[in-house]
Every structure is written in C-alpha cells, then in structure tokens.
Design an enzyme around this catalytic site. Structure first.
Site, short mmCIF file in Angstrom:
data_model
loop_
_atom_site.label_atom_id
_atom_site.label_comp_id
_atom_site.label_asym_id
_atom_site.label_seq_id
_atom_site.Cartn_x
_atom_site.Cartn_y
_atom_site.Cartn_z
N ASN A 9 30.35 3.38 20.06
CA ASN A 9 31.38 2.53 20.66
C ASN A 9 30.91 2.18 22.08
O ASN A 9 30.97 3.02 22.97
CB ASN A 9 32.71 3.30 20.68
CG ASN A 9 33.80 2.53 21.38
OD1 ASN A 9 33.64 1.36 21.75
ND2 ASN A 9 34.94 3.18 21.58
N TRP A 10 30.47 0.96 22.23
CA TRP A 10 29.91 0.56 23.54
C TRP A 10 31.01 0.32 24.58
O TRP A 10 30.72 0.11 25.75
CB TRP A 10 29.05 -0.71 23.38
CG TRP A 10 27.82 -0.52 22.54
CD1 TRP A 10 27.47 0.60 21.83
CD2 TRP A 10 26.78 -1.47 22.31
NE1 TRP A 10 26.28 0.39 21.17
CE2 TRP A 10 25.83 -0.87 21.46
CE3 TRP A 10 26.55 -2.78 22.74
CZ2 TRP A 10 24.67 -1.53 21.04
CZ3 TRP A 10 25.41 -3.44 22.32
CH2 TRP A 10 24.48 -2.82 21.47
N LYS A 11 32.25 0.26 24.14
CA LYS A 11 33.39 0.01 25.03
C LYS A 11 33.15 -1.26 25.85
O LYS A 11 32.50 -2.18 25.37
CB LYS A 11 33.67 1.24 25.89
CG LYS A 11 33.85 2.51 25.04
CD LYS A 11 34.38 3.69 25.79
CE LYS A 11 34.51 4.88 24.85
NZ LYS A 11 35.07 6.07 25.51
N HIS A 94 42.12 3.21 19.29
CA HIS A 94 41.39 4.07 20.23
C HIS A 94 42.34 4.52 21.33
O HIS A 94 43.21 3.76 21.77
CB HIS A 94 40.20 3.30 20.82
CG HIS A 94 39.26 4.21 21.55
ND1 HIS A 94 39.51 4.66 22.82
CD2 HIS A 94 38.09 4.78 21.16
CE1 HIS A 94 38.51 5.47 23.19
NE2 HIS A 94 37.65 5.56 22.21
N GLU A 96 42.01 4.77 24.39
CA GLU A 96 42.02 3.92 25.58
C GLU A 96 42.93 2.72 25.37
O GLU A 96 43.55 2.22 26.32
CB GLU A 96 40.57 3.50 25.93
CG GLU A 96 39.80 4.67 26.52
CD GLU A 96 38.31 4.65 26.27
OE1 GLU A 96 37.77 3.61 25.86
OE2 GLU A 96 37.67 5.70 26.49
N GLU A 164 39.50 12.07 18.02
CA GLU A 164 39.01 12.05 19.39
C GLU A 164 40.04 12.68 20.32
O GLU A 164 40.99 12.00 20.75
CB GLU A 164 38.73 10.62 19.84
CG GLU A 164 37.73 9.88 18.99
CD GLU A 164 37.04 8.76 19.77
OE1 GLU A 164 35.81 8.78 19.83
OE2 GLU A 164 37.73 7.89 20.32
N GLY A 170 34.77 10.98 27.51
CA GLY A 170 34.19 10.58 28.80
C GLY A 170 34.26 11.65 29.88
O GLY A 170 34.05 11.37 31.05
N SER A 210 32.59 13.00 24.21
CA SER A 210 31.44 13.62 24.89
C SER A 210 30.35 14.12 23.93
O SER A 210 29.75 15.17 24.18
CB SER A 210 31.92 14.75 25.83
OG SER A 210 32.75 14.21 26.84
N GLY A 231 30.53 7.48 22.53
CA GLY A 231 30.75 6.51 23.60
C GLY A 231 29.52 6.40 24.49
O GLY A 231 28.52 5.76 24.13
N GLY A 232 29.57 7.07 25.63
CA GLY A 232 28.51 6.95 26.64
C GLY A 232 27.09 7.08 26.11
O GLY A 232 26.21 6.28 26.46
#
Ligand code: 13P
Length: 254
Positions: A9-11, A94, A96, A164, A170, A210, A231-232
């Site tokens: 997930n590149w967000k 998600h 977020e 999640e 994150g 993470s 993610g990251g």
C-alpha cells in the site's frame, strides 16, 4: 491450501514519475517469485501507467479506495466502474480512511458490495486502536467492524481481510507474530461462525502494521497468517522484494 499474498500500500506517496520508477525497479525480481500473490497499490493518478508496466507480468494491482456509486455528481471520487479492468483489488476501510476521512462502518458496508459487483476483489481492513487494545476490547471491535461487511458472497468472490491494529501502523511497533496470529485466528473463527468452516478455511487474512524485511519471517511462520499488507517498506524496492521472497520460502517449506 491458501495462496499467500503480499500487497504494498503506497498510500499518498510517489509522484506519477516516481511511481513508474518504483514499479520498474521492483518488477523484474518480483515477477520471478513463484507461489505468492504480489500486489502493488499505487495512488489513483498512477494506476494506468503502472498497469501498463505490469502488463504480462505476475504482479497484480490494487487501488487504495473507491466510492460506492457508479457515476454522478460526486466531485473528486473514483467509481468502481472506473476501476473495472484496471485494478484486480481495492483496499477498503483502511484505518487512515476511517480516522482522517470519516469513513464509517455504514460507508464501508456499501463499498464492499460495490467493489464485488464491479469484479474488483476487496481487501477489507479491520483493526483496533491502542486504547481499545489496552482495554481488552479488540474482539468486540472486530466483531462490530465485521457485522455486515462480511457477506458470504464477498468471501466466495475472494475477498481478502487485512488485520491492521492501528497502534502498529507506521509506528515501527509491529504486533508480535503470536499476537497477530491469535487475533487473525479469532477473525477466522468469526467467519466460520457466520459462514461455515469451508469459507473460513479458504479466506485469506493478512496482517498489516510495521511489516519489514526483518520481521516478515516471524509473521509468516504463524499458521493463521496468509500474508501482509505492507505500507512504508513497500516503497523501497529491495525491502519489498525481500518480504515477498521470504514469504515464498516460508510457504514452500510449510
Ligand atoms: P506500515 O507498514 O507503514 O506500518 O503501514 C501499514 C499499512 O497501513 C498498510 O496498509
């Protein structure tokens, strides 16, 4: 036997040019790794150009969101119809989006069938906050998030669940393998209770929060966990490739 999935997930990261560069830098290696469903989820603006690059490869693509109406006066939104034929998957609910954009369970309950009807497989996210976790309310929260967005038809169409925990996203503080395994096992029980053990045993449930090349082994060694929503670490070609490779190795040895 469930096929594991690693989805990146590149967000809200990468410009249009950067997205193309990133996918080009990971594709040759990713394409060669067997036995794992590999998915990248770039921002909307890059979906079409990334899709062109992925054409003919074993790497699939997901969107990060959609709106549930087919078309109309909904300025700024992207409809399921627009994503049909472009994306294989779409991330829905998600945390977020729940946290910053007011997405409620009611909205998510409309998005999941909209995706399924448009032949896009939902990756539905669930998870508790730190306070809910510390108050011992994780199961209660998951049950609520699951209440209606878990129709049998969605699972038959291949819906993927991503657990999640919000406190792990994150933050560099991943859930331990054992913790994630226990909660994902609970989610599988919920699905079994609602739809029977066949559906529960075939449902793919990922962990997210993470995930890195350093902790993916511990996560993937857990029997209930079928992959990861990253993610990251999905923004770094080397890390993402390593996560997929380790997943393939663990799965093929199992
Ligand atoms: P991080 O891997 O950056 O914690 O993000 C997880 C996530 O939210 C994936 O959807």
């Amino acid at each position: 036997m469930r096929v594991p999935m690693i989805a990146g997930n590149w967000k809200m990261n990468t410009t249009a040019d950067e997205a193309v560069t990133l996918v080009r830098s990971m594709l040759p290696e990713l394409d060669k790794i067997p036995g794992v469903d590999k998915v990248v989820c770039p921002p909307f603006i890059s979906l079409v150009s990334v899709k062109e690059i992925l054409r003919g490869s074993s790497v699939q693509m997901g969107a990060q969101n959609l709106y549930y109406e087919e078309k109309g006066a909904y300025t700024g939104e992207i409809s399921p119809l627009m994503l049909t034929g472009v994306c294989d998957y779409v991330i829905i609910g998600h945390s977020e989006r729940r946290q910053y954009f007011g997405e409620t369970i009611g909205i998510i309950d409309k998005k999941v069938p909209a995706a399924v009807n448009a032949k896009i497989t939902p990756i539905m996210c669930v998870g508790e906050t730190l306070e809910e976790n510390e108050a011992g309310k994780t199961k209660e929260v998951l049950m609520r998030q699951f209440a209606s967005a878990s129709d049998r038809v969605y699972f038959l169409s291949g819906m993927v669940i991503a657990y999640e925990p919000i406190w792990a996203i994150g933050t560099g503080r991943s859930a331990s393998g054992a913790q994630a395994n226990e909660t994902i096992g609970y989610i599988r029980k919920l699905i079994a209770h609602q739809h029977g053990s066949d559906i529960a045993e075939s449902a793919r449930i990922l962990y997210g929060g993470s995930v890195t090349a350093d902790n993916i082994t511990e996560i993937m060694e857990q029997p209930e966990i079928d992959g990861a929503l990253v993610g990251g670490a999905s923004l770094k070609a080397d890390a993402f490739i390593s996560i997929v490779k380790q997943t393939a190795e663990i799965w093929s040895a199992a």
